[in-house]
Design a protein around this motif. Structure first.
Motif, PDB file in Angstrom:
ATOM      1  N   LEU A  67      14.692  14.152  29.928  1.00  0.00           N
ATOM      2  CA  LEU A  67      15.167  13.447  28.440  1.00  0.00           C
ATOM      3  C   LEU A  67      16.323  12.410  29.028  1.00  0.00           C
ATOM      4  CD1 LEU A  67      15.756  16.979  27.063  1.00  0.00           C
ATOM      5  CD2 LEU A  67      14.189  15.103  26.222  1.00  0.00           C
ATOM      6  N   PHE A  68      17.398  11.615  27.562  1.00  0.00           N
ATOM      7  CA  PHE A  68      17.797  11.166  28.142  1.00  0.00           C
ATOM      8  C   PHE A  68      18.652  10.865  26.470  1.00  0.00           C
ATOM      9  CE2 PHE A  68      19.961   6.254  27.627  1.00  0.00           C
ATOM     10  CZ  PHE A  68      20.374   6.710  28.772  1.00  0.00           C
ATOM     11  N   PHE A  69      19.762  11.314  26.411  1.00  0.00           N
ATOM     12  CA  PHE A  69      21.088  11.278  25.629  1.00  0.00           C
ATOM     13  C   PHE A  69      21.652  10.028  24.962  1.00  0.00           C
ATOM     14  CE2 PHE A  69      19.919  15.568  26.028  1.00  0.00           C
ATOM     15  CZ  PHE A  69      20.341  16.522  25.344  1.00  0.00           C
ATOM     16  N   SER A  70      21.453  10.342  24.367  1.00  0.00           N
ATOM     17  CA  SER A  70      22.913   8.845  23.524  1.00  0.00           C
ATOM     18  C   SER A  70      23.227   9.200  23.089  1.00  0.00           C
ATOM     19  CB  SER A  70      21.047   7.776  22.677  1.00  0.00           C
ATOM     20  OG  SER A  70      22.269   6.540  22.776  1.00  0.00           O
ATOM     21  N   ILE A  71      25.229   8.710  22.786  1.00  0.00           N
ATOM     22  CA  ILE A  71      25.920   9.402  22.232  1.00  0.00           C
ATOM     23  C   ILE A  71      26.370   8.698  21.256  1.00  0.00           C
ATOM     24  CG2 ILE A  71      27.763  10.304  21.923  1.00  0.00           C
ATOM     25  CD1 ILE A  71      27.619  11.741  24.673  1.00  0.00           C
ATOM     26  N   GLY A  75      23.841   1.262  17.081  1.00  0.00           N
ATOM     27  CA  GLY A  75      23.334   1.083  18.510  1.00  0.00           C
ATOM     28  C   GLY A  75      23.691   0.936  19.725  1.00  0.00           C
ATOM     29  N   THR A  76      24.307   2.428  19.728  1.00  0.00           N
ATOM     30  CA  THR A  76      24.188   2.902  20.808  1.00  0.00           C
ATOM     31  C   THR A  76      22.561   2.947  21.452  1.00  0.00           C
ATOM     32  OG1 THR A  76      26.198   3.620  20.683  1.00  0.00           O
ATOM     33  CG2 THR A  76      24.730   4.804  22.312  1.00  0.00           C
ATOM     34  N   ILE A  77      21.944   3.079  20.875  1.00  0.00           N
ATOM     35  CA  ILE A  77      20.122   3.829  20.868  1.00  0.00           C
ATOM     36  C   ILE A  77      20.072   2.754  21.004  1.00  0.00           C
ATOM     37  CG2 ILE A  77      18.395   4.161  19.709  1.00  0.00           C
ATOM     38  CD1 ILE A  77      19.435   6.660  18.877  1.00  0.00           C
ATOM     39  N   LEU A  78      19.864   1.594  20.478  1.00  0.00           N
ATOM     40  CA  LEU A  78      19.091   0.123  20.865  1.00  0.00           C
ATOM     41  C   LEU A  78      19.223  -0.806  21.862  1.00  0.00           C
ATOM     42  CD1 LEU A  78      20.268  -1.728  17.663  1.00  0.00           C
ATOM     43  CD2 LEU A  78      17.300  -0.204  18.080  1.00  0.00           C
ATOM     44  N   LYS A  79      20.238  -0.485  22.450  1.00  0.00           N
ATOM     45  CA  LYS A  79      20.992  -0.390  24.067  1.00  0.00           C
ATOM     46  C   LYS A  79      20.432   0.814  24.752  1.00  0.00           C
ATOM     47  CE  LYS A  79      23.206  -2.546  27.242  1.00  0.00           C
ATOM     48  NZ  LYS A  79      23.402  -3.620  28.186  1.00  0.00           N
ATOM     49  N   PHE A  83      17.715   0.730  28.801  1.00  0.00           N
ATOM     50  CA  PHE A  83      18.150   1.423  30.091  1.00  0.00           C
ATOM     51  C   PHE A  83      15.645   2.429  30.296  1.00  0.00           C
ATOM     52  CE2 PHE A  83      22.161   1.911  29.279  1.00  0.00           C
ATOM     53  CZ  PHE A  83      22.526   1.195  30.599  1.00  0.00           C
ATOM     54  N   VAL A  84      15.440   2.599  29.386  1.00  0.00           N
ATOM     55  CA  VAL A  84      14.525   4.337  29.283  1.00  0.00           C
ATOM     56  C   VAL A  84      13.424   3.392  29.023  1.00  0.00           C
ATOM     57  CG1 VAL A  84      13.337   5.330  28.413  1.00  0.00           C
ATOM     58  CG2 VAL A  84      15.040   5.769  27.626  1.00  0.00           C
ATOM     59  N   SER A 249      20.178  -6.477  19.587  1.00  0.00           N
ATOM     60  CA  SER A 249      21.577  -6.402  19.937  1.00  0.00           C
ATOM     61  C   SER A 249      21.104  -7.789  20.766  1.00  0.00           C
ATOM     62  CB  SER A 249      22.256  -5.645  19.887  1.00  0.00           C
ATOM     63  OG  SER A 249      22.359  -5.147  21.331  1.00  0.00           O
ATOM     64  N   ARG A 250      20.535  -8.061  21.692  1.00  0.00           N
ATOM     65  CA  ARG A 250      20.107  -8.995  22.784  1.00  0.00           C
ATOM     66  C   ARG A 250      20.456 -10.468  22.323  1.00  0.00           C
ATOM     67  NH1 ARG A 250      17.638  -5.042  24.133  1.00  0.00           N
ATOM     68  NH2 ARG A 250      15.859  -6.934  24.399  1.00  0.00           N
TER      69      ARG A 250
END
Length: 295
Positions: A67-71, A75-79, A83-84, A249-250
């Motif tokens: 799993l990958f936790f995005s906190i 905008g953080t999820i888009l970043k 990674f994923v 966002s890039r």
């Protein structure tokens, strides 16, 4: 179980929620690996009582993560998606930001939500992405990051004048949009930039893509929904020599007359969805639908 954790910022009063996440995972003997820059941020805030010094870090992910936790917020999820990528690791979006269409687990319910997730009481919502290619090829477009979860958008740069976006669908001429720009959005991105420009709300399970003009000169230029099997070609011209292209966002700058070919990506991004959550529920809550505002 191995879990990656990522955040971009340290929101006000977020230490209590980060503490809950770390404690809940450690209590269940989960292997925690934190993104290197986020760990530096946590170390700068002494309010975190969990021994973060002992945690491992990552700069890139591999297929060993469960799993990958995005906190943070959307905008953080888009970043997080960068990674994923195509590793098929489900993303758990914990909303410590504001609106949060993507980060649907609320900070007030962290302990209960993590317990459900660790007990595998969740489903997976798959989201389509878009990829772009440029002709001629441009060095500023990294082939490993040529995808977007929300949208690909072209915008004018260094000018107040409109740009012309010549648009083709499946190699057939559609329109030349005289406007501030043009958005090509996924169903996931339909509640983002496209929505603010008058685009429709689209259920993320729909196999579609939407073209939304930004402040078009011709008011008959309306958003258009197409099958996501469509290949969309854009060519921008205007008074300036360059224009802007954004993938979520890039942002990068391209020369006029560069052709952008946009199509559905060959992989999807997976989001963890708890049983009590749904797109309809999130939509109603975030857009305040069904609420009486007459008082």
């Amino acid at each position: 179980m191995k879990v990656g954790i990522y955040g971009q910022f340290y929101h006000d009063n977020s230490e209590a929620y980060i503490q809950l996440i770390l404690d809940a995972l450690q209590k269940n003997n989960v292997e925690i690996v934190i993104e290197a820059n986020f760990l530096k941020i946590l170390k700068d805030h002494q309010e975190i009582t969990h021994n973060v010094e002992a945690l491992n870090t990552f700069t890139q992910l591999d297929s060993s993560y469960d799993l990958f936790f995005s906190i943070g917020g959307d905008g953080t999820i888009l970043k997080s998606v960068t990674f994923v990528r195509n590793l098929n690791i489900p993303i758990v979006g914990i909303n410590t930001g504001r609106l949060g269409f993507l980060a649907t687990i609320q900070k007030e319910n962290i302990s209960e939500s993590i317990a459900q997730i660790l007990n595998k009481e969740y489903s997976v919502s798959e989201r389509s992405l878009l990829t772009i290619e440029t002709y001629p090829a441009d060095e500023s477009l990294t082939t490993s990051l040529n995808f977007a979860l929300n949208e690909v958008a072209v915008n004018r740069k260094n000018t107040t004048s409109m740009i012309k976006v010549e648009t083709k669908v499946n190699d057939k001429y559609l329109n030349s949009y005289w406007s501030d720009g043009l958005i090509v959005a996924t169903p996931t991105g339909s509640t983002g930039y496209s929505l603010s420009c008058g685009g429709p709300v689209i259920d993320p399970s729909t196999n579609s893509v939407v073209i939304t003009p930004i402040a078009p000169h011709n008011l008959t230029a309306r958003p258009l929904v197409l099958p996501d099997s469509s290949e969309i070609s854009l060519k921008v011209s205007g008074r300036e020599d360059t224009f802007l292209v954004s993938l979520d966002s890039r942002i990068m700058t391209l020369a006029n007359e560069t052709i952008l070919l946009i199509k559905k990506a060959p992989f999807t991004i997976k989001f963890v969805q708890l049983p009590e959550d749904s797109f309809i529920k999130t939509l109603r809550k975030k857009l305040l639908w069904g609420e009486d505002k007459r008082n």
